[in-house]
Motif scaffolding. Structure first.
Motif, mmCIF file in Angstrom:
data_model
loop_
_atom_site.group_PDB
_atom_site.id
_atom_site.type_symbol
_atom_site.label_atom_id
_atom_site.label_comp_id
_atom_site.label_asym_id
_atom_site.label_seq_id
_atom_site.Cartn_x
_atom_site.Cartn_y
_atom_site.Cartn_z
ATOM 1 N N ASP A 1 -54.278 -6.070 -9.318
ATOM 2 C CA ASP A 1 -53.462 -5.016 -9.929
ATOM 3 C C ASP A 1 -54.408 -3.957 -10.492
ATOM 4 O O ASP A 1 -55.186 -4.233 -11.399
ATOM 5 N N SER A 2 -54.357 -2.751 -9.959
ATOM 6 C CA SER A 2 -55.301 -1.699 -10.362
ATOM 7 C C SER A 2 -54.844 -0.934 -11.603
ATOM 8 O O SER A 2 -55.557 -0.041 -12.064
ATOM 9 N N SER A 3 -53.676 -1.251 -12.163
ATOM 10 C CA SER A 3 -53.157 -0.479 -13.292
ATOM 11 C C SER A 3 -54.087 -0.561 -14.506
ATOM 12 O O SER A 3 -54.194 0.401 -15.271
ATOM 13 N N LYS B 1 -67.182 -5.008 -13.340
ATOM 14 C CA LYS B 1 -68.057 -3.897 -12.945
ATOM 15 C C LYS B 1 -67.333 -2.960 -11.983
ATOM 16 O O LYS B 1 -67.384 -1.727 -12.136
ATOM 17 N N GLU B 2 -66.648 -3.518 -10.985
ATOM 18 C CA GLU B 2 -65.934 -2.697 -10.012
ATOM 19 C C GLU B 2 -64.791 -1.935 -10.664
ATOM 20 O O GLU B 2 -64.520 -0.780 -10.335
ATOM 21 N N CYS B 3 -64.100 -2.609 -11.592
ATOM 22 C CA CYS B 3 -62.993 -1.944 -12.289
ATOM 23 C C CYS B 3 -63.501 -0.771 -13.119
ATOM 24 O O CYS B 3 -62.889 0.298 -13.155
ATOM 25 N N LYS B 4 -64.646 -0.957 -13.778
ATOM 26 C CA LYS B 4 -65.196 0.114 -14.592
ATOM 27 C C LYS B 4 -65.681 1.282 -13.732
ATOM 28 O O LYS B 4 -65.611 2.434 -14.145
ATOM 29 N N LYS B 5 -66.153 0.969 -12.519
ATOM 30 C CA LYS B 5 -66.528 2.047 -11.600
ATOM 31 C C LYS B 5 -65.298 2.881 -11.219
ATOM 32 O O LYS B 5 -65.352 4.113 -11.172
ATOM 33 N N ALA B 6 -64.195 2.175 -10.919
ATOM 34 C CA ALA B 6 -62.956 2.872 -10.576
ATOM 35 C C ALA B 6 -62.459 3.699 -11.753
ATOM 36 O O ALA B 6 -62.021 4.852 -11.591
ATOM 37 N N SER C 1 -64.353 7.022 -12.100
ATOM 38 C CA SER C 1 -63.904 8.053 -11.168
ATOM 39 C C SER C 1 -62.583 8.662 -11.618
ATOM 40 O O SER C 1 -62.378 9.881 -11.557
ATOM 41 N N ILE C 2 -61.682 7.794 -12.081
ATOM 42 C CA ILE C 2 -60.382 8.266 -12.561
ATOM 43 C C ILE C 2 -60.550 9.123 -13.799
ATOM 44 O O ILE C 2 -59.905 10.170 -13.954
ATOM 45 N N CYS C 3 -61.444 8.697 -14.685
ATOM 46 C CA CYS C 3 -61.706 9.455 -15.908
ATOM 47 C C CYS C 3 -62.198 10.869 -15.578
ATOM 48 O O CYS C 3 -61.732 11.854 -16.163
#
Length: 308
Positions: A116-118, A153-158, A161-163
């Protein structure tokens, strides 16, 4: 005939009485019986570790917002409840319990951060709002500024980019009448990773590259003039740890191919541009590294020199 039978019976009784009732024949201790016993102990430990994490997760509300702290809480449980001590049975049980704890933590991290990417989207949006609030304007429109596999780590990378994409969106929503210069936008976007790290824990040891966006002044005939051109740099410590040279580290990054050396000895990789010298935040005064060819009579050789 009767006498012989009586003697045989007495011999049998004597042989039987020599074995204690609580002893197990040695043949039953060999082979699969021992293996089954060990497997049961390990399996019990593994399940116990999983249940500990499940109980911990339930007590925290089963909320994915808390998944960032789960690994550290689980680590405390492992060290306190399942130490590497005791006899061989205890050690076997505890080792499997620790594995069960780790497996359950990764399972919940995958559920919250990968499937879940939310969580990553919300984190990026929240980081963007903090940056706009601290550097541009407050939520009230027109207000001025009040002066962020490894699933985490991957979630924080995403989220980073969103930020970066959300910075202009939030700024326009909160203060649409106030223009946002490109240089200011890039400066705030450069703060996304730091803001995200500040908001949630993670494996910061892997976040070794920090982006720098600086304003500086250039001196012309003794008079300081403001220069609009900006520069972004990273400190490629991860590549240095892998044994790469300064040149190799910068060459491998297409966005930051230019080498800079700073007065404190730090080596940076920076974006292209006409800047040859600048004061880069905590790194102090830094100069661009340029290549010069020198003929020493034996053909041309490359030498590295600091840009003036």
């Amino acid at each position: 005939m009767k006498l012989i039978l009586l003697k045989l019976t007495s011999y049998a009784l004597v042989a039987t009485s020599g074995a204690r009732g609580d002893e197990v024949p040695s043949s039953s201790l060999r082979g699969s019986d021992v293996t089954v016993g060990l497997e049961a102990s390990c399996e019990d430990g593994y399940k116990a570790g999983q249940k500990d994490v499940q109980r911990m997760w339930k007590n925290n509300g089963s909320n994915c917002d808390n998944v960032w702290d789960l690994e550290q809480e689980a680590k405390k449980t492992k060290n306190k409840k399942y130490p590497d001590s005791g006899d061989w049975k205890t050690k076997s049980f505890n080792e499997c319990a620790r594995d069960g704890v780790d497996a359950e933590v990764k399972k919940l991290e995958k559920k919250c951060l990968e499937d879940d990417s939310s969580q990553c989207t919300d984190l990026g949006k929240a980081a963007a709002e903090h940056i706009v609030k601290d550097n541009h304007c407050d939520p009230g429109k027109g207000n001025t500024s009040s002066q962020y596999t490894n699933y985490k780590k991957e979630c924080k990378k995403a989220a980073k980019s969103i930020c970066e994409g959300q910075i202009p969106v939030v700024a326009n929503r909160w203060c649409p009448q106030r223009s946002l210069k490109t240089s200011k936008l890039r400066e705030m976007q450069g703060q996304c990773q730091k803001q995200i790290n500040k908001m949630v824990p993670g494996d910061e040891s892997h976040e070794s590259e920090s982006e720098i966006s600086v304003a500086f002044e250039e001196v012309d005939d003794g008079e300081a003039i403001q220069v609009e051109e900006r520069i972004q740099c990273i400190e490629p410590t991860t590549r240095f740890r892998r044994g790469q040279s300064h040149a190799q580290a910068c060459k491998a990054n297409a966005s930051y191919p230019v080498r800079f050396v700073c007065e404190k000895g730090d080596r940076l990789c920076c974006s292209r541009g006409g800047i040859t010298e600048a004061r880069l935040g905590k790194f102090g005064k830094c100069q661009k590294v340029r290549r010069s060819k020198k003929n020493d009579g034996q053909g041309e050789k490359e030498q590295i020199a600091l840009g003036a």
